[in-house]
Write a protein that holds these residues in place. Structure first.
Motif, PDB file in Angstrom:
ATOM      1  N   LEU A  20       4.132   3.582  -1.798  1.00 40.92           N
ATOM      2  CA  LEU A  20       2.944   3.490  -2.631  1.00 40.92           C
ATOM      3  C   LEU A  20       3.147   2.331  -3.595  1.00 40.92           C
ATOM      4  N   THR A  22       2.450   0.770  -6.802  1.00 43.71           N
ATOM      5  CA  THR A  22       1.935   1.100  -8.133  1.00 43.71           C
ATOM      6  C   THR A  22       1.791  -0.184  -8.942  1.00 43.71           C
ATOM      7  N   VAL A  43       0.223   2.166   0.948  1.00 43.75           N
ATOM      8  CA  VAL A  43      -0.959   2.576   0.191  1.00 43.75           C
ATOM      9  C   VAL A  43      -0.903   1.912  -1.177  1.00 43.75           C
ATOM     10  N   TRP A  44      -1.998   1.296  -1.554  1.00 45.78           N
ATOM     11  CA  TRP A  44      -2.110   0.708  -2.890  1.00 45.78           C
ATOM     12  C   TRP A  44      -2.522   1.810  -3.843  1.00 45.78           C
ATOM     13  N   TYR A  45      -1.765   1.993  -4.929  1.00 49.32           N
ATOM     14  CA  TYR A  45      -1.998   3.102  -5.864  1.00 49.32           C
ATOM     15  C   TYR A  45      -1.992   2.581  -7.300  1.00 49.32           C
ATOM     16  N   SER A  86      -1.914  12.535 -11.042  1.00 50.65           N
ATOM     17  CA  SER A  86      -1.203  11.870  -9.945  1.00 50.65           C
ATOM     18  C   SER A  86       0.294  12.099 -10.050  1.00 50.65           C
TER      19      SER A  86
END
Length: 128
Positions: A20, A22, A43-45, A86
């Motif tokens: 992820l 961040t 995944v871009w978070y 989150s």
């Protein structure tokens, strides 16, 4: 099962799981189709990234006092509902799955990911 805190773009470790990102912005000059294969992130978070305004203070930080102020403000930003929720979800998932969180910074001690590590540990996450 565990969370790994990593530098985005670094080689993945065995059983690292999904990454992820961040970070506030995707990596420059890298096609979106290569984010995962280039070891950036799956995944871009950005909800767990410092705000754009706070990032400016990080780029300008030179002294321990300035870094401490950056970390204090980042922790304050992580109290916002979306970020706090989150962190709670990720802490819970760390007991069931392997995954990693990362940022581009070379030095974790001068990066928000050091604070993400601490915040997750405070929530009982399994962090490597």
């Amino acid at each position: 099962m565990t969370i790994r805190i990593v530098r985005l773009g670094s080689a993945r470790t065995r059983d690292e799981g999904s990454r992820l990102g961040t970070v506030r912005r995707p990596p420059r000059g890298i096609p979106k189709s290569e984010f995962s294969s280039g070891n950036w992130y799956d995944v871009w978070y950005p909800v767990l990234a410092p705000s754009a305004e706070l990032m400016k203070s990080a780029f300008a930080a030179k002294t321990d006092k300035q870094w401490a102020a950056f970390f204090r403000k980042f922790r304050s930003e992580m109290k916002a509902p979306a970020a706090s929720q989150s962190l709670d979800v990720l802490a819970t998932l760390s007991k069931e799955a392997n995954f990693s969180l990362g940022c581009y910074c070379a030095d974790e001690s001068h990066c928000h990911r050091s604070q993400l590590r601490a915040l997750l540990l405070e929530r009982g996450a399994r962090v490597e």
